[in-house]
Write a protein that holds these residues in place. Structure first.
Motif, PDB file in Angstrom:
ATOM      1  N   TRP A   1      -5.112 -16.712 -32.650  1.00 30.13           N
ATOM      2  CA  TRP A   1      -4.134 -15.805 -32.064  1.00 30.13           C
ATOM      3  C   TRP A   1      -4.840 -14.552 -31.544  1.00 30.13           C
ATOM      4  O   TRP A   1      -5.636 -13.949 -32.255  1.00 30.13           O
ATOM      5  N   PRO A   2      -4.560 -14.150 -30.315  1.00 25.48           N
ATOM      6  CA  PRO A   2      -5.341 -13.077 -29.667  1.00 25.48           C
ATOM      7  C   PRO A   2      -5.372 -11.761 -30.424  1.00 25.48           C
ATOM      8  O   PRO A   2      -6.444 -11.195 -30.642  1.00 25.48           O
TER       9      PRO A   2
ATOM     10  N   GLY B   1      -3.736 -26.956 -21.976  1.00 27.02           N
ATOM     11  CA  GLY B   1      -2.959 -25.721 -21.977  1.00 27.02           C
ATOM     12  C   GLY B   1      -3.831 -24.481 -22.013  1.00 27.02           C
ATOM     13  O   GLY B   1      -3.595 -23.515 -21.275  1.00 27.02           O
ATOM     14  N   TYR B   2      -4.848 -24.496 -22.855  1.00 27.32           N
ATOM     15  CA  TYR B   2      -5.756 -23.359 -22.928  1.00 27.32           C
ATOM     16  C   TYR B   2      -6.539 -23.179 -21.628  1.00 27.32           C
ATOM     17  O   TYR B   2      -6.791 -22.050 -21.196  1.00 27.32           O
ATOM     18  N   ARG B   3      -6.929 -24.278 -21.011  1.00 26.37           N
ATOM     19  CA  ARG B   3      -7.692 -24.171 -19.752  1.00 26.37           C
ATOM     20  C   ARG B   3      -6.861 -23.507 -18.658  1.00 26.37           C
ATOM     21  O   ARG B   3      -7.397 -22.777 -17.824  1.00 26.37           O
ATOM     22  N   ARG B   4      -5.563 -23.788 -18.675  1.00 25.15           N
ATOM     23  CA  ARG B   4      -4.695 -23.174 -17.657  1.00 25.15           C
ATOM     24  C   ARG B   4      -4.605 -21.659 -17.855  1.00 25.15           C
ATOM     25  O   ARG B   4      -4.285 -20.930 -16.907  1.00 25.15           O
TER      26      ARG B   4
ATOM     27  N   VAL C   1      -7.711 -16.606 -22.420  1.00 24.73           N
ATOM     28  CA  VAL C   1      -8.234 -17.276 -23.607  1.00 24.73           C
ATOM     29  C   VAL C   1      -9.709 -16.989 -23.846  1.00 24.73           C
ATOM     30  O   VAL C   1     -10.138 -16.743 -24.982  1.00 24.73           O
ATOM     31  N   ARG C   2     -10.504 -17.007 -22.794  1.00 24.66           N
ATOM     32  CA  ARG C   2     -11.954 -16.915 -22.974  1.00 24.66           C
ATOM     33  C   ARG C   2     -12.400 -15.636 -23.701  1.00 24.66           C
ATOM     34  O   ARG C   2     -13.265 -15.705 -24.589  1.00 24.66           O
TER      35      ARG C   2
ATOM     36  N   PHE D   1     -14.344 -26.279 -27.349  1.00 20.44           N
ATOM     37  CA  PHE D   1     -14.439 -24.890 -27.805  1.00 20.44           C
ATOM     38  C   PHE D   1     -15.459 -24.115 -26.975  1.00 20.44           C
ATOM     39  O   PHE D   1     -15.223 -22.959 -26.592  1.00 20.44           O
ATOM     40  N   ILE D   2     -16.584 -24.739 -26.675  1.00 20.39           N
ATOM     41  CA  ILE D   2     -17.616 -24.082 -25.875  1.00 20.39           C
ATOM     42  C   ILE D   2     -17.099 -23.796 -24.468  1.00 20.39           C
ATOM     43  O   ILE D   2     -17.295 -22.699 -23.922  1.00 20.39           O
ATOM     44  N   ASP D   3     -16.402 -24.752 -23.884  1.00 14.67           N
ATOM     45  CA  ASP D   3     -15.866 -24.563 -22.538  1.00 14.67           C
ATOM     46  C   ASP D   3     -14.853 -23.428 -22.484  1.00 14.67           C
ATOM     47  O   ASP D   3     -14.711 -22.757 -21.454  1.00 14.67           O
ATOM     48  N   LEU D   4     -14.151 -23.204 -23.602  1.00 16.67           N
ATOM     49  CA  LEU D   4     -13.144 -22.141 -23.639  1.00 16.67           C
ATOM     50  C   LEU D   4     -13.718 -20.775 -23.995  1.00 16.67           C
ATOM     51  O   LEU D   4     -12.974 -19.809 -24.115  1.00 16.67           O
TER      52      LEU D   4
END
Length: 467
Positions: free
Chosen positions: A184-185, A212-215, A220-221, A241-244
């Motif tokens: 959670w942010p 959803g996170y990629r969108r 998110v990052r 996880f690495i991509d995000l």
């Protein structure tokens, strides 16, 4: 694996980005809540699910229960070295007595995530003070059953900045371990501002969550980049996880901790499983006929129970255990012969409903065959490990995406049957005791071969504490 340094934390605080981001998230949450309120209100009226610990969700913790000695829970000979190695100043927690060991907050959103941390909590408790949090009512109930006599339990707060701050002021963790995801942010950002490392343990990012996170990568990052470590269940999850945004050197693959949640406890831990007499007590409470075979359908979902009732073999008993408690009444209404655990009545029957929480593993201990639910329709499947570990011949459906690695390993080792005709498979197994025993032995062997994720994860968490 490199965790964020003091320089990283200082830079994050200095540029003011954290505070601005938290304000932005607050505004987003409040706008979303306002827009969604009519839908939420209508759903609450339909389901009747209105009871929860709202005070806890607003970040109010109260006085935490602290062991009378900082050595409580540590194996003999270890406690003294723990105090010396921690290097942590004594402090007060919500008016509680001073503590001398670092505090680890272990969070699982609901029942499955809480149960998966069972051995991790025991291992961490040997060297730290552990506080366990959960979000849902069922998760809190499961945490209370597993840990209530030995560890402090708290409700996880809503992700609004002032609620998060209130919560962290009370719990004062030295490190936070989030089970599976739950990033959670505002919570992660506030922990970062305070210099509290946050890690994800038993990390999992399903394809749908990942999409959803990629969108929302722009949002998110920055949050994922703050994570101090990720212990991922497999390589695919680790890559997501690495991509995000999680730096590659902070991600490890540790396998799933669910392999460790049943069977023998780890060295130096305290058992948390129920007493061996408890299954027979459940059988008596339900009114099971112990001379007849028992099929347990565990963690079932909508539509599955009706089909299982209609196709059950003659001469066998069927015990239904729905995944969600709000479905108990609907399942009970499917057949007039169903006997509920909470409302035992006289008279013979071969249909039973376990409408209580925390007793599924007791039911597995009574079963001749287990059918694992939420897998015969696209619901992602339920965890088959407890059934296999209990020595049951276990059947699961083709829709087990949430446990694909586990099912693949068990199927390859001959420890589970994957089919879309569960009662036909159950009937064959009931007619062949030798095949049931072979499957049970094979499944337990696979589980033993995959144990160890909890110990690897505990090592990762302790490294963040530099102990």
């Amino acid at each position: 694996m490199r965790s964020p340094s003091r320089t990283d934390w200082a830079r994050f605080i200095h540029d003011g980005r954290g505070l601005n981001d938290m304000l932005r998230y607050d505004l987003f949450y409040l706008m979303a809540a306002l827009l969604a309120s009519p839908v939420v209100a209508a759903r609450l009226l339909v389901t009747g699910k209105r009871r929860t610990d709202w005070r806890g969700r607003f970040g109010h913790v109260g006085v935490l229960d602290v062991p009378s000695s900082p050595k409580d829970g540590a194996p003999p000979g270890l406690a003294d070295s723990v105090d010396r190695s921690a290097g942590h100043a004594a402090g007060e927690v919500s008016g509680a007595p001073a503590r001398h060991r670092p505090t680890v907050l272990v969070h699982g959103v609901s029942v499955g995530e809480v149960a998966a941390t069972r051995q991790l909590v025991d291992l961490l408790a040997a060297r730290t003070r552990v506080v366990v949090s959960s979000t849902t009512d069922t998760g809190v109930a499961r945490a209370r059953a597993l840990y209530g006599s030995r560890h402090s339990l708290v409700r996880y707060p809503l992700d609004l900045s002032w609620m998060v701050r209130r919560f962290l002021d009370a719990v004062r963790p030295d490190v936070v371990a989030l089970a599976e995801l739950e990033v959670w942010p505002n919570f992660v950002t506030e922990c970062t501002r305070r210099g509290i490392p946050v890690c994800v343990v038993n990390g999992r990012l399903s394809p749908s969550s990942y999409r959803g996170y990629r969108r929302a990568r722009a949002w998110v990052r920055p949050v994922f980049r703050q994570l101090a470590a990720v212990a991922a269940q497999n390589e695919a999850y680790a890559d997501r996880f690495i991509d995000l945004g999680v730096p590659r050197d902070r991600v490890r693959v540790t396998d799933t901790m669910k392999w460790d949640t049943s069977g023998r406890p780890p060295p130096g831990s305290r058992p948390t499983d129920p007493a061996p007499t408890a299954p027979e007590a459940l059988a008596t409470a339900l009114g099971l006929d112990r001379t007849l075979p028992l099929i347990v359908a565990g963690s079932t979902g909508p539509g599955e129970e009706k089909e299982l009732i209609a196709s059950r073999p003659p001469g066998a008993q069927l015990l239904l255990v729905p995944r969600k408690p709000e479905r108990f009444d609907a399942v009970a209404a499917l057949h007039p012969a169903i006997r509920r655990r909470s409302r035992v009545r006289s008279g013979p029957t071969d249909l039973f409903l376990l409408d209580t929480m925390g007793e599924l593993e007791l039911a597995y201990a009574l079963a001749d065959v287990v059918i694992v639910g939420r897998s015969f329709a696209p619901m992602g499947g339920s965890d088959p490990i407890p059934a296999v570990a209990a020595g049951c011949a276990t059947i699961i459906g083709p829709h087990h995406e949430n446990f694909a690695d586990v099912v693949s390993a068990l199927a390859a080792g001959g420890g589970i049957t994957v089919t879309d005709t569960p009662m036909a498979a159950a009937t064959r197994l009931l007619d062949d005791p030798d095949d049931r025993r072979r499957m049970a032995r094979s499944g337990q062997r696979v589980i033993e071969e995959h144990r160890g994720a909890s110990a690897r994860t505990a090592d990762l968490v302790l490294r963040l504490l530099h102990i």
